[in-house]
Design a protein around this motif. Sequence first.
Motif, PDB file in Angstrom:
ATOM      1  N   LYS A  50       0.834  -1.207   0.000  1.00 54.65           N
ATOM      2  CA  LYS A  50       0.000   0.000   0.000  1.00 54.65           C
ATOM      3  C   LYS A  50       0.870   1.260   0.000  1.00 54.65           C
ATOM      4  N   PHE A  51       1.974   1.230   0.746  1.00 57.36           N
ATOM      5  CA  PHE A  51       2.874   2.384   0.760  1.00 57.36           C
ATOM      6  C   PHE A  51       3.476   2.620  -0.628  1.00 57.36           C
ATOM      7  N   ILE A  52       4.007   1.565  -1.234  1.00 56.69           N
ATOM      8  CA  ILE A  52       4.602   1.695  -2.572  1.00 56.69           C
ATOM      9  C   ILE A  52       3.535   2.135  -3.574  1.00 56.69           C
ATOM     10  N   ALA A  53       2.333   1.588  -3.447  1.00 53.77           N
ATOM     11  CA  ALA A  53       1.234   2.002  -4.326  1.00 53.77           C
ATOM     12  C   ALA A  53       0.955   3.494  -4.180  1.00 53.77           C
ATOM     13  N   THR A  54       0.985   3.990  -2.961  1.00 50.21           N
ATOM     14  CA  THR A  54       0.779   5.421  -2.719  1.00 50.21           C
ATOM     15  C   THR A  54       1.835   6.241  -3.446  1.00 50.21           C
ATOM     16  N   VAL A  55       3.105   5.846  -3.280  1.00 53.14           N
ATOM     17  CA  VAL A  55       4.210   6.571  -3.896  1.00 53.14           C
ATOM     18  C   VAL A  55       4.122   6.503  -5.428  1.00 53.14           C
ATOM     19  N   MET A  56       3.556   5.410  -5.941  1.00 53.92           N
ATOM     20  CA  MET A  56       3.417   5.234  -7.382  1.00 53.92           C
ATOM     21  C   MET A  56       2.159   5.908  -7.944  1.00 53.92           C
ATOM     22  N   GLY A  57       1.408   6.593  -7.105  1.00 53.06           N
ATOM     23  CA  GLY A  57       0.210   7.273  -7.591  1.00 53.06           C
ATOM     24  C   GLY A  57      -1.039   6.426  -7.566  1.00 53.06           C
ATOM     25  N   GLY A  58      -1.002   5.352  -6.796  1.00 53.13           N
ATOM     26  CA  GLY A  58      -2.154   4.454  -6.691  1.00 53.13           C
ATOM     27  C   GLY A  58      -3.219   4.976  -5.750  1.00 53.13           C
ATOM     28  N   PRO A  59      -4.249   4.173  -5.541  1.00 49.54           N
ATOM     29  CA  PRO A  59      -5.433   4.635  -4.805  1.00 49.54           C
ATOM     30  C   PRO A  59      -5.333   4.639  -3.290  1.00 49.54           C
ATOM     31  N   THR A  60      -4.214   4.236  -2.726  1.00 50.54           N
ATOM     32  CA  THR A  60      -4.094   4.218  -1.268  1.00 50.54           C
ATOM     33  C   THR A  60      -3.361   5.461  -0.795  1.00 50.54           C
ATOM     34  N   SER A  61      -3.368   5.668   0.507  1.00 49.32           N
ATOM     35  CA  SER A  61      -2.730   6.865   1.038  1.00 49.32           C
ATOM     36  C   SER A  61      -2.053   6.567   2.368  1.00 49.32           C
ATOM     37  N   TYR A  62      -0.773   6.873   2.437  1.00 48.46           N
ATOM     38  CA  TYR A  62      -0.007   6.760   3.674  1.00 48.46           C
ATOM     39  C   TYR A  62       0.478   8.141   4.051  1.00 48.46           C
ATOM     40  N   THR A  63       0.410   8.474   5.316  1.00 46.83           N
ATOM     41  CA  THR A  63       0.896   9.776   5.762  1.00 46.83           C
ATOM     42  C   THR A  63       2.255   9.617   6.440  1.00 46.83           C
ATOM     43  N   ASP A  64       3.012  10.687   6.463  1.00 47.04           N
ATOM     44  CA  ASP A  64       4.291  10.669   7.161  1.00 47.04           C
ATOM     45  C   ASP A  64       4.092  10.483   8.660  1.00 47.04           C
ATOM     46  N   ASP A  65       3.002  11.022   9.194  1.00 47.36           N
ATOM     47  CA  ASP A  65       2.691  10.823  10.618  1.00 47.36           C
ATOM     48  C   ASP A  65       2.515   9.346  10.940  1.00 47.36           C
ATOM     49  N   ALA A  66       1.831   8.627  10.066  1.00 45.79           N
ATOM     50  CA  ALA A  66       1.627   7.190  10.273  1.00 45.79           C
ATOM     51  C   ALA A  66       2.960   6.455  10.225  1.00 45.79           C
ATOM     52  N   LEU A  67       3.815   6.814   9.280  1.00 49.74           N
ATOM     53  CA  LEU A  67       5.142   6.191   9.200  1.00 49.74           C
ATOM     54  C   LEU A  67       5.938   6.424  10.483  1.00 49.74           C
ATOM     55  N   GLU A  68       5.891   7.643  10.974  1.00 50.63           N
ATOM     56  CA  GLU A  68       6.625   7.971  12.185  1.00 50.63           C
ATOM     57  C   GLU A  68       6.101   7.189  13.389  1.00 50.63           C
ATOM     58  N   ARG A  69       4.792   7.102  13.509  1.00 50.13           N
ATOM     59  CA  ARG A  69       4.183   6.360  14.631  1.00 50.13           C
ATOM     60  C   ARG A  69       4.593   4.890  14.602  1.00 50.13           C
ATOM     61  N   VAL A  70       4.525   4.279  13.448  1.00 47.42           N
ATOM     62  CA  VAL A  70       4.814   2.852  13.322  1.00 47.42           C
ATOM     63  C   VAL A  70       6.286   2.542  13.618  1.00 47.42           C
ATOM     64  N   HIS A  71       7.172   3.437  13.249  1.00 46.08           N
ATOM     65  CA  HIS A  71       8.600   3.177  13.389  1.00 46.08           C
ATOM     66  C   HIS A  71       9.224   3.745  14.671  1.00 46.08           C
ATOM     67  N   ALA A  72       8.456   4.476  15.442  1.00 43.53           N
ATOM     68  CA  ALA A  72       8.981   5.230  16.585  1.00 43.53           C
ATOM     69  C   ALA A  72       9.776   4.390  17.582  1.00 43.53           C
ATOM     70  N   GLU A 107      13.997   8.094  -4.270  1.00 44.43           N
ATOM     71  CA  GLU A 107      14.021   9.432  -3.664  1.00 44.43           C
ATOM     72  C   GLU A 107      12.854   9.608  -2.694  1.00 44.43           C
ATOM     73  N   GLU A 108      11.689   9.115  -3.077  1.00 50.35           N
ATOM     74  CA  GLU A 108      10.518   9.192  -2.189  1.00 50.35           C
ATOM     75  C   GLU A 108      10.769   8.404  -0.906  1.00 50.35           C
ATOM     76  N   PHE A 109      11.351   7.223  -1.040  1.00 47.74           N
ATOM     77  CA  PHE A 109      11.651   6.398   0.132  1.00 47.74           C
ATOM     78  C   PHE A 109      12.658   7.111   1.033  1.00 47.74           C
ATOM     79  N   VAL A 110      13.773   7.558   0.463  1.00 48.96           N
ATOM     80  CA  VAL A 110      14.839   8.196   1.239  1.00 48.96           C
ATOM     81  C   VAL A 110      14.358   9.507   1.865  1.00 48.96           C
ATOM     82  N   SER A 111      13.448  10.190   1.209  1.00 48.37           N
ATOM     83  CA  SER A 111      12.946  11.465   1.761  1.00 48.37           C
ATOM     84  C   SER A 111      12.183  11.265   3.067  1.00 48.37           C
ATOM     85  N   ARG A 112      11.810  10.037   3.364  1.00 48.23           N
ATOM     86  CA  ARG A 112      11.069   9.738   4.591  1.00 48.23           C
ATOM     87  C   ARG A 112      11.965   9.209   5.713  1.00 48.23           C
ATOM     88  N   ARG A 113      13.271   9.267   5.499  1.00 51.72           N
ATOM     89  CA  ARG A 113      14.234   8.787   6.506  1.00 51.72           C
ATOM     90  C   ARG A 113      13.928   9.344   7.888  1.00 51.72           C
TER      91      ARG A 113
END
Length: 119
Positions: A50-72, A107-113
């Motif tokens: 779903k994350f990769i689909a979001t980055v590729m312009g697909g129908p799902t949506s991931y937020t940076d806040d969600a990424l931060e929460r999951v990896h905290a 670049e999209e992946f690395v930008s979320r480091r």
Amino acid sequence: MTSTMFERYGGFAKISQLVSSFYDRVLDSPLPSPYFAKTDMRRQIDHQTKFIATVMGGPTSYTDDALERVHAKLEITDPAFDEVAMLLKETLEDFGVEDADVRVLCEEFVSRRRYIVDR
């Protein structure tokens, strides 16, 4: 009409195959694999698809806040993140993703480091 990367590369079915192959590499790599020792990999592959689909312009949506929460609490290091980024690049290339699209996706992946790596 311009298609998205998501559409050009086959939608969820193909992206799921790509992500599954990506995690095979991650789990075979000594640096990032310990982070997934207690992970339900079917669920992980679903989320990453779903994350990769979001980055590729697909129908799902991931937020940076969600990424931060999951990896905290995972204490992910820069070297582990870099290894995963390299494995993602290799997987995309092996799946025939065009060079320009590989660059964009990496670049999209690395930008979320900052949302993933422990500081």
